[in-house]
Design a protein around this motif. Structure first.
Motif, PDB file in Angstrom:
ATOM      1  N   ASP A 115       0.881  -1.172   0.000  1.00 58.79           N
ATOM      2  CA  ASP A 115       0.000   0.000   0.000  1.00 58.79           C
ATOM      3  C   ASP A 115       0.918   1.222   0.000  1.00 58.79           C
ATOM      4  OD1 ASP A 115      -1.776   2.057   0.458  1.00 58.79           O
ATOM      5  OD2 ASP A 115      -2.730   1.151   2.216  1.00 58.79           O
ATOM      6  N   ILE A 116       1.021   1.879  -1.165  1.00 56.40           N
ATOM      7  CA  ILE A 116       1.947   3.019  -1.294  1.00 56.40           C
ATOM      8  C   ILE A 116       1.194   4.313  -1.015  1.00 56.40           C
ATOM      9  CG2 ILE A 116       3.322   4.336  -2.964  1.00 56.40           C
ATOM     10  CD1 ILE A 116       4.250   1.715  -4.134  1.00 56.40           C
ATOM     11  N   SER A 117       1.805   5.163  -0.198  1.00 53.19           N
ATOM     12  CA  SER A 117       1.138   6.366   0.320  1.00 53.19           C
ATOM     13  C   SER A 117      -0.083   5.918   1.116  1.00 53.19           C
ATOM     14  CB  SER A 117       0.755   7.339  -0.798  1.00 53.19           C
ATOM     15  OG  SER A 117       1.907   7.865  -1.382  1.00 53.19           O
ATOM     16  N   CYS A 118       0.178   5.030   2.043  1.00 47.67           N
ATOM     17  CA  CYS A 118      -0.894   4.356   2.796  1.00 47.67           C
ATOM     18  C   CYS A 118      -1.623   5.283   3.744  1.00 47.67           C
ATOM     19  CB  CYS A 118      -0.304   3.192   3.587  1.00 47.67           C
ATOM     20  SG  CYS A 118       0.902   3.731   4.829  1.00 47.67           S
ATOM     21  N   GLY A 119      -1.037   6.455   4.069  1.00 49.84           N
ATOM     22  CA  GLY A 119      -1.667   7.334   5.055  1.00 49.84           C
ATOM     23  C   GLY A 119      -1.827   6.608   6.380  1.00 49.84           C
ATOM     24  N   THR A 120      -3.047   6.627   6.926  1.00 47.28           N
ATOM     25  CA  THR A 120      -3.297   5.964   8.207  1.00 47.28           C
ATOM     26  C   THR A 120      -3.546   4.458   8.013  1.00 47.28           C
ATOM     27  OG1 THR A 120      -5.637   6.484   8.017  1.00 47.28           O
ATOM     28  CG2 THR A 120      -4.283   8.055   9.235  1.00 47.28           C
ATOM     29  N   GLY A 121      -3.399   4.005   6.782  1.00 50.34           N
ATOM     30  CA  GLY A 121      -3.451   2.559   6.529  1.00 50.34           C
ATOM     31  C   GLY A 121      -4.839   1.982   6.438  1.00 50.34           C
ATOM     32  N   MET A 122      -5.788   2.797   5.981  1.00 48.83           N
ATOM     33  CA  MET A 122      -7.170   2.274   5.898  1.00 48.83           C
ATOM     34  C   MET A 122      -7.243   1.040   5.001  1.00 48.83           C
ATOM     35  SD  MET A 122      -9.701   5.514   5.849  1.00 48.83           S
ATOM     36  CE  MET A 122      -8.565   6.636   5.108  1.00 48.83           C
ATOM     37  N   MET A 123      -6.474   1.049   3.903  1.00 48.37           N
ATOM     38  CA  MET A 123      -6.500  -0.119   3.016  1.00 48.37           C
ATOM     39  C   MET A 123      -5.557  -1.201   3.540  1.00 48.37           C
ATOM     40  SD  MET A 123      -7.940  -1.436   0.424  1.00 48.37           S
ATOM     41  CE  MET A 123      -8.744  -0.147  -0.525  1.00 48.37           C
ATOM     42  N   ALA A 124      -4.361  -0.817   3.969  1.00 48.06           N
ATOM     43  CA  ALA A 124      -3.386  -1.817   4.452  1.00 48.06           C
ATOM     44  C   ALA A 124      -3.983  -2.648   5.586  1.00 48.06           C
ATOM     45  CB  ALA A 124      -2.110  -1.119   4.918  1.00 48.06           C
ATOM     46  N   ARG A 125      -4.718  -2.004   6.476  1.00 47.51           N
ATOM     47  CA  ARG A 125      -5.311  -2.742   7.608  1.00 47.51           C
ATOM     48  C   ARG A 125      -6.381  -3.714   7.133  1.00 47.51           C
ATOM     49  NH1 ARG A 125      -6.320   2.634   9.745  1.00 47.51           N
ATOM     50  NH2 ARG A 125      -8.340   1.844  10.371  1.00 47.51           N
ATOM     51  N   ARG A 126      -7.183  -3.262   6.179  1.00 49.03           N
ATOM     52  CA  ARG A 126      -8.212  -4.172   5.630  1.00 49.03           C
ATOM     53  C   ARG A 126      -7.556  -5.348   4.907  1.00 49.03           C
ATOM     54  NH1 ARG A 126     -10.626   0.561   6.310  1.00 49.03           N
ATOM     55  NH2 ARG A 126     -12.887   0.682   6.586  1.00 49.03           N
ATOM     56  N   LEU A 127      -6.490  -5.058   4.163  1.00 49.83           N
ATOM     57  CA  LEU A 127      -5.793  -6.142   3.448  1.00 49.83           C
ATOM     58  C   LEU A 127      -5.216  -7.144   4.443  1.00 49.83           C
ATOM     59  CD1 LEU A 127      -3.948  -3.994   0.730  1.00 49.83           C
ATOM     60  CD2 LEU A 127      -5.901  -5.525   0.340  1.00 49.83           C
ATOM     61  N   ALA A 128      -4.671  -6.625   5.552  1.00 52.73           N
ATOM     62  CA  ALA A 128      -4.103  -7.521   6.568  1.00 52.73           C
ATOM     63  C   ALA A 128      -5.205  -8.374   7.205  1.00 52.73           C
ATOM     64  CB  ALA A 128      -3.365  -6.709   7.632  1.00 52.73           C
ATOM     65  N   GLN A 129      -6.329  -7.739   7.503  1.00 51.18           N
ATOM     66  CA  GLN A 129      -7.413  -8.471   8.176  1.00 51.18           C
ATOM     67  C   GLN A 129      -8.031  -9.537   7.276  1.00 51.18           C
ATOM     68  OE1 GLN A 129      -9.428  -4.887   9.423  1.00 51.18           O
ATOM     69  NE2 GLN A 129      -9.089  -5.361  11.581  1.00 51.18           N
ATOM     70  N   LEU A 130      -7.899  -9.343   5.961  1.00 46.90           N
ATOM     71  CA  LEU A 130      -8.418 -10.336   5.022  1.00 46.90           C
ATOM     72  C   LEU A 130      -7.674 -11.666   5.181  1.00 46.90           C
ATOM     73  CD1 LEU A 130     -10.427 -10.552   2.626  1.00 46.90           C
ATOM     74  CD2 LEU A 130      -8.526  -9.924   1.110  1.00 46.90           C
ATOM     75  N   GLY A 131      -6.415 -11.577   5.579  1.00 50.49           N
ATOM     76  CA  GLY A 131      -5.632 -12.780   5.876  1.00 50.49           C
ATOM     77  C   GLY A 131      -5.271 -13.598   4.649  1.00 50.49           C
ATOM     78  N   GLN A 132      -5.303 -12.988   3.468  1.00 51.31           N
ATOM     79  CA  GLN A 132      -5.121 -13.741   2.232  1.00 51.31           C
ATOM     80  C   GLN A 132      -3.714 -13.596   1.651  1.00 51.31           C
ATOM     81  OE1 GLN A 132      -8.683 -13.435  -0.268  1.00 51.31           O
ATOM     82  NE2 GLN A 132      -7.319 -12.838  -1.917  1.00 51.31           N
ATOM     83  N   TYR A 133      -3.000 -12.564   2.078  1.00 50.09           N
ATOM     84  CA  TYR A 133      -1.688 -12.281   1.482  1.00 50.09           C
ATOM     85  C   TYR A 133      -0.578 -12.586   2.491  1.00 50.09           C
ATOM     86  CZ  TYR A 133      -5.038  -9.694  -1.325  1.00 50.09           C
ATOM     87  OH  TYR A 133      -6.139  -9.350  -2.070  1.00 50.09           O
ATOM     88  N   LYS A 134       0.576 -13.002   1.940  1.00 48.46           N
ATOM     89  CA  LYS A 134       1.671 -13.428   2.824  1.00 48.46           C
ATOM     90  C   LYS A 134       2.319 -12.219   3.525  1.00 48.46           C
ATOM     91  CE  LYS A 134       5.606 -16.570   2.396  1.00 48.46           C
ATOM     92  NZ  LYS A 134       6.413 -17.292   1.391  1.00 48.46           N
ATOM     93  N   HIS A 135       2.557 -11.156   2.770  1.00 52.36           N
ATOM     94  CA  HIS A 135       3.172  -9.957   3.357  1.00 52.36           C
ATOM     95  C   HIS A 135       2.422  -8.711   2.899  1.00 52.36           C
ATOM     96  CE1 HIS A 135       6.630 -12.310   4.530  1.00 52.36           C
ATOM     97  NE2 HIS A 135       6.818 -12.691   3.282  1.00 52.36           N
ATOM     98  N   ILE A 136       2.182  -7.818   3.851  1.00 50.27           N
ATOM     99  CA  ILE A 136       1.632  -6.503   3.513  1.00 50.27           C
ATOM    100  C   ILE A 136       2.701  -5.484   3.902  1.00 50.27           C
ATOM    101  CG2 ILE A 136      -0.247  -4.847   3.876  1.00 50.27           C
ATOM    102  CD1 ILE A 136      -1.489  -7.470   3.159  1.00 50.27           C
ATOM    103  N   ILE A 137       3.046  -4.621   2.972  1.00 49.20           N
ATOM    104  CA  ILE A 137       3.963  -3.518   3.278  1.00 49.20           C
ATOM    105  C   ILE A 137       3.168  -2.224   3.145  1.00 49.20           C
ATOM    106  CG2 ILE A 137       6.094  -2.329   2.618  1.00 49.20           C
ATOM    107  CD1 ILE A 137       7.060  -4.894   1.284  1.00 49.20           C
TER     108      ILE A 137
END
Ligand SMILES: C[S@@+](CC[C@H](N)C(=O)[O-])C[C@H]1O[C@@H](n2cnc3c(N)ncnc32)[C@H](O)[C@@H]1O
Length: 263
Positions: A115-137
């Protein structure tokens, strides 16, 4: 490539930090130490952070549209104020709709998602909670936005190991060439000093077959502080960066632009 340590690179010489010997010895020690912090919360991999270690270095200020987000007040208010306004239709009917569109486009395949220019991580956090990807940066230039992301992760009970947080400049991305599977960059391009440079960096670090989901705002919004685009300008930026014209899809939803690309 699925190793996080192979993907994270020195933003100066662009060699993966895990690979020895490094291309630029001056920054080696600094970045190596930062890398060893994984999975602790926040690494600073901006070129200026390294240069400040090895010489007296005055960090140049970016344009207002980038510096604005480093203000603690803006970072604090960002997620507390904007989401309900977006959900009224200004931004793709809200972040949850955008999350659904983005994950549908990414599909099941990606291992490293950034998630580039993630800000407060609204998308990064959702992607992490999905539990589908090995690494989230999650990357952003603003240290105060990243601090908000860390606080939100605690509130959402997301452990630090699930999101690697890096302070970084999109124009000197600390990622190796062809190293990541999917990139999301939401409502961000209009805030970058040089969007053309940012998108070509993104093209460089995506692996072949990798996917990019980007959003931004469009003209006729006036480019006073931020730089807004027409659909044609956007298409041209992505094609000039290297994406094949048949693999760039730009959609306008009012003043909101959604771009999907396949490398
Ligand atoms: C409008 S916010 C978008 C945040 C988030 N992606 C979202 O969907 O709400 C724009 C973000 O771009 C970041 N930004 C601006 N210039 C940048 C640069 N040169 N490199 C990396 N991030 C940058 C800002 O710090 C800010 O967090």
């Amino acid at each position: 490539m699925s190793s996080l340590q192979d993907a994270i690179a020195c933003p100066l010489c662009r060699q993966p930090l895990a690979k020895l010997p490094q291309g630029c010895e001056e920054c080696f020690n600094y970045f190596k130490t930062e890398l060893e912090k994984i999975p602790t919360p926040l690494m600073d991999l901006t070129p200026s952070a390294a240069l400040a270690q090895i010489e007296i270095y005055i960090v140049p200020r970016k344009l207002l549209r980038t510096e604005l987000f480093r203000s603690p007040i803006i970072s604090f208010l960002y997620e507390r104020v904007l989401p309900p306004i977006w959900a009224m239709g200004l931004r793709n009917r809200g972040i949850d709709v955008e999350f659904q569109q983005c994950t549908e486009f990414f599909g099941q395949g990606p291992e490293i998602v950034v998630d580039i220019s993630c800000g407060t991580g609204m998308m990064a956090r959702r992607l992490a909670q999905l539990g589908q990807y090995k690494h989230i940066i999650a990357l952003d230039y603003s240290e105060t936005m990243l601090q908000q992301l860390q606080q939100q992760m605690q509130l959402d009970s997301i452990p630090p190991s699930q999101i690697t947080i890096i302070r970084a400049d999109v124009e000197a991305l600390p990622l190796a060439a062809d190293s990541v599977d999917a990139i999301y960059t939401g409502a961000a391009m209009h805030c970058w000093p040089n969007p053309e440079e940012g998108i070509s960096n993104i093209y460089r670090v995506l692996r072949r077959g990798g996917k990019l989901f980007a959003t931004t705002f469009l003209k006729p919004l006036p480019s006073v502080v931020f730089r807004f685009f027409t659909v044609d300008e956007l298409r041209q930026i992505f094609i000039t960066a290297g994406f094949h014209p048949d693999q760039v899809w730009v959609e306008a939803k009012g003043i909101y632009g959604i771009i999907k690309c396949l490398k």
